[in-house]
Design a protein around this motif. Structure first.
Motif, PDB file in Angstrom:
ATOM      1  N   VAL A   1       0.836  -1.201   0.000  1.00 58.45           N
ATOM      2  CA  VAL A   1       0.000   0.000   0.000  1.00 58.45           C
ATOM      3  C   VAL A   1       0.873   1.254   0.000  1.00 58.45           C
ATOM      4  O   VAL A   1       0.574   2.236  -0.696  1.00 58.45           O
ATOM      5  CB  VAL A   1      -0.955  -0.022   1.209  1.00 58.45           C
TER       6      VAL A   1
ATOM      7  N   LEU B   1       2.068   1.796  -3.476  1.00 58.15           N
ATOM      8  CA  LEU B   1       0.988   2.332  -4.308  1.00 58.15           C
ATOM      9  C   LEU B   1       0.791   3.826  -4.043  1.00 58.15           C
ATOM     10  O   LEU B   1       0.550   4.603  -4.968  1.00 58.15           O
ATOM     11  CB  LEU B   1      -0.307   1.572  -4.033  1.00 58.15           C
ATOM     12  N   MET B   2       0.885   4.236  -2.776  1.00 58.62           N
ATOM     13  CA  MET B   2       0.760   5.662  -2.439  1.00 58.62           C
ATOM     14  C   MET B   2       1.894   6.473  -3.054  1.00 58.62           C
ATOM     15  O   MET B   2       1.685   7.603  -3.513  1.00 58.62           O
ATOM     16  CB  MET B   2       0.756   5.847  -0.925  1.00 58.62           C
TER      17      MET B   2
ATOM     18  N   SER C   1      -8.288   7.024  -2.863  1.00 59.12           N
ATOM     19  CA  SER C   1      -9.295   6.276  -3.618  1.00 59.12           C
ATOM     20  C   SER C   1     -10.098   5.424  -2.640  1.00 59.12           C
ATOM     21  O   SER C   1      -9.585   5.026  -1.587  1.00 59.12           O
ATOM     22  CB  SER C   1      -8.644   5.380  -4.672  1.00 59.12           C
TER      23      SER C   1
ATOM     24  N   ARG D   1      -8.352   2.053  -1.895  1.00 59.10           N
ATOM     25  CA  ARG D   1      -7.200   2.148  -1.005  1.00 59.10           C
ATOM     26  C   ARG D   1      -7.642   2.402   0.423  1.00 59.10           C
ATOM     27  O   ARG D   1      -7.024   1.896   1.378  1.00 59.10           O
ATOM     28  CB  ARG D   1      -6.277   3.270  -1.503  1.00 59.10           C
ATOM     29  N   GLN D   2      -8.718   3.152   0.609  1.00 64.18           N
ATOM     30  CA  GLN D   2      -9.225   3.381   1.957  1.00 64.18           C
ATOM     31  C   GLN D   2      -9.662   2.076   2.603  1.00 64.18           C
ATOM     32  O   GLN D   2      -9.467   1.856   3.802  1.00 64.18           O
ATOM     33  CB  GLN D   2     -10.392   4.364   1.927  1.00 64.18           C
TER      34      GLN D   2
ATOM     35  N   LEU E   1      -7.350  -3.090  -9.087  1.00 64.08           N
ATOM     36  CA  LEU E   1      -6.606  -2.891  -7.845  1.00 64.08           C
ATOM     37  C   LEU E   1      -6.250  -4.232  -7.218  1.00 64.08           C
ATOM     38  O   LEU E   1      -5.136  -4.413  -6.710  1.00 64.08           O
ATOM     39  CB  LEU E   1      -7.430  -2.044  -6.866  1.00 64.08           C
TER      40      LEU E   1
ATOM     41  N   VAL F   1      -2.457  -5.402  -6.314  1.00 64.48           N
ATOM     42  CA  VAL F   1      -2.027  -5.729  -4.953  1.00 64.48           C
ATOM     43  C   VAL F   1      -1.500  -7.155  -4.879  1.00 64.48           C
ATOM     44  O   VAL F   1      -0.414  -7.409  -4.334  1.00 64.48           O
ATOM     45  CB  VAL F   1      -3.199  -5.527  -3.969  1.00 64.48           C
TER      46      VAL F   1
END
Length: 488
Positions: free
Chosen positions: A209, A212-213, A220, A223-224, A300, A304
């Protein structure tokens, strides 16, 4: 056949059926309601936040999943699996994943299915009927929370459950009760999460994560969801053993093999084993399943899962083979005869005094970074302190503790704060596992401390997960109505 395995929760005497709507005690005449064929020992005293409709939809059970689940348990048990499980008590049957497997394979001679929720039991029964699994062996459905003394001791050959033990607050007490319910030579088994594997996979997922950030800092919804997953997992893991705090969580425990084996033996079992359900060296299959539960977009999810093996290579090779499994089959066996107990005195220091475990030294590395805000105000005759902000450290911080005079209150540190991570840890100086979920937002009540316009004596501390306490530099006085910032 199964009714004689039940007893009155009030006095322990036998029960008799009174029509189709109640059972009644043969001694004290206390009644137990029966609702649509489901015996209700719980009677609404306890519940679950899980909706049986939502649970059934989210965890839809198809024949392939039933067979996979069964094979996981059977393969882990190996030659421990008996020719028949006999009269079996299933704890927390949910919507019927395990019961469908046991009935479909003809492993049980009779089955008592229990859950805290009448809705879950009704859904389970409907699924068993649809699968043609009703009518072959005696079946009985009853609500049970694990607390009611509703079953006869020594009345069962087997007690089983999947994903149930980690919901029970008092696991040692529960295993002691299971031990008493089993006949000599009986066994119990539970499919439950492996703490070490879950921690390693979540640490790797946090790194995914964070990467990705770094590629795209724009927030998004998907992601949250990942932030929330990391935060809720980390919250439970940091507070393992803290029963008052865990009581408020639905998922309370993850299990360390050696610890649960000791707990099983202490409950009286002659055999207590944590059996892995396979070797999973990349963490990708577990994360893929979690992404599906979170309903992430396919793009996504693929991103991941594709990144997991590279990041998991930092953590999973550190685990022993037994721990390279997301779940354990916790297998317990009751001996046929009495089991001798051995008691060893605590180890002695050289001077003859009993050895005392010393608190670990604080972790080295970079000092913690934090930005906390405290605001005191009157609350009745006392004081309330609104505490918010974040703290990032090399080691895990469980609590932010606020002391006012002789009184102390603590707030858990676990809320997702990707903004703090982006501001402080973009270069990866701190573990992403701790920096992504580093927030606190609590109202702390001090009912015995009246407001003081000249300020209240204040100490702010960080309580680390492994015990040490770090005192933060802060103003010595907290003035009601004036926000106080504590930063470093």
């Amino acid at each position: 056949m199964l009714l004689d395995r039940l007893q009155c929760p009030a006095c322990g005497a036998s029960l008799r059926a009174v029509g189709s709507e109640a059972l009644r005690c043969n001694r004290c005449d206390a009644g137990v309601p029966v609702q649509d064929g489901i015996i209700d020992f719980v009677q609404g005293r306890l519940g679950t936040i899980l909706s049986h409709e939502a649970y059934d939809a989210e965890h839809a059970i198809d024949p392939g999943r039933v067979e996979q689940h069964y094979r996981e348990i059977r393969d882990a048990a190996g030659d421990r699996w008996p020719a028949t499980l006999g009269t079996t008590l299933e704890v927390g049957c949910g919507t019927g994943l395990l019961s469908r497997a046991l009935l479909g394979h003809g492993d049980v001679g009779a089955l008592l299915l229990t859950d805290v929720s009448t809705g879950m039991l009704a859904t389970c029964r409907t699924a068993l009927q649809a699968g043609g699994l009703v009518g072959h062996v005696p079946l009985l459905f009853a609500t049970h929370s694990g607390e009611e003394a509703a079953f006869r001791e020594g009345g069962f050959d087997t007690c089983a459950g999947t994903s149930v033990l980690h919901h029970i607050l008092d696991v040692p007490g529960f295993l002691q009760r299971v031990f008493r319910l089993l006949r000599p030579g009986g066994r119990a088994f539970f499919l439950e999460p492996n703490a070490r594997y879950h921690r390693a996979v979540m640490q790797a997922l946090a790194d995914v994560v964070a990467q990705l950030m770094a590629r795209d800092p724009a927030p998004s919804p998907g992601r949250q969801k990942l932030f929330n997953l990391l935060a809720s997992t980390r919250r439970a893991m940091m507070h393992q053993g803290d029963l008052p705090y865990l009581a408020g969580l639905e998922d309370k425990h993850v299990f360390v093999a050696e610890e649960i084996e000791r707990t099983g033996r202490a409950a009286g079992f002659a055999v207590a084993e944590a059996l892995p359900t396979g070797l999973f060296r990349s963490g990708a299959s577990m994360v893929s399943s979690l992404c599906a539960q979170l309903d992430l977009s396919e793009a996504l999810r693929d991103q991941v899962v594709g990144m997991m093996p590279a990041h998991a290579a930092r953590y999973l090779p550190l685990l022993a083979d037994r721990d390279l499994s997301p779940s354990f089959v916790l297998w317990f066996e009751k001996s046929v005869g009495p089991r001798p107990a051995r008691f060893s005195p605590p180890p002695q220091d050289r001077d003859g005094e009993a050895f005392t475990q010393r608190a670990p030294e604080p972790a080295g590395g970079l000092p913690p970074r934090f930005s906390l805000r405290l605001l005191a105000e009157a609350e009745g005759n006392g004081t309330a302190v609104a505490l918010s902000g974040w703290c990032i450290a090399n080691a895990e911080v469980s609590w932010v503790r606020v002391r006012i005079g002789p009184h102390a209150r603590s707030a858990p540190l676990w809320i997702p704060r990707p903004d703090a991570h982006a501001a402080v840890n973009a270069a990866g100086a701190f573990p992403n596992w701790t920096s992504l979920c580093c927030g606190v937002d609590e109202r702390l009540s001090f009912p015995d401390i009246p407001p003081d316009p000249d300020g209240l004596p204040l100490i702010v501390e960080l309580v680390m997960a492994d015990g040490p306490v770090i005192r933060l530099k802060a103003s010595p006085r907290l003035v009601p109505g004036e926000a106080l910032a504590v930063t470093a």
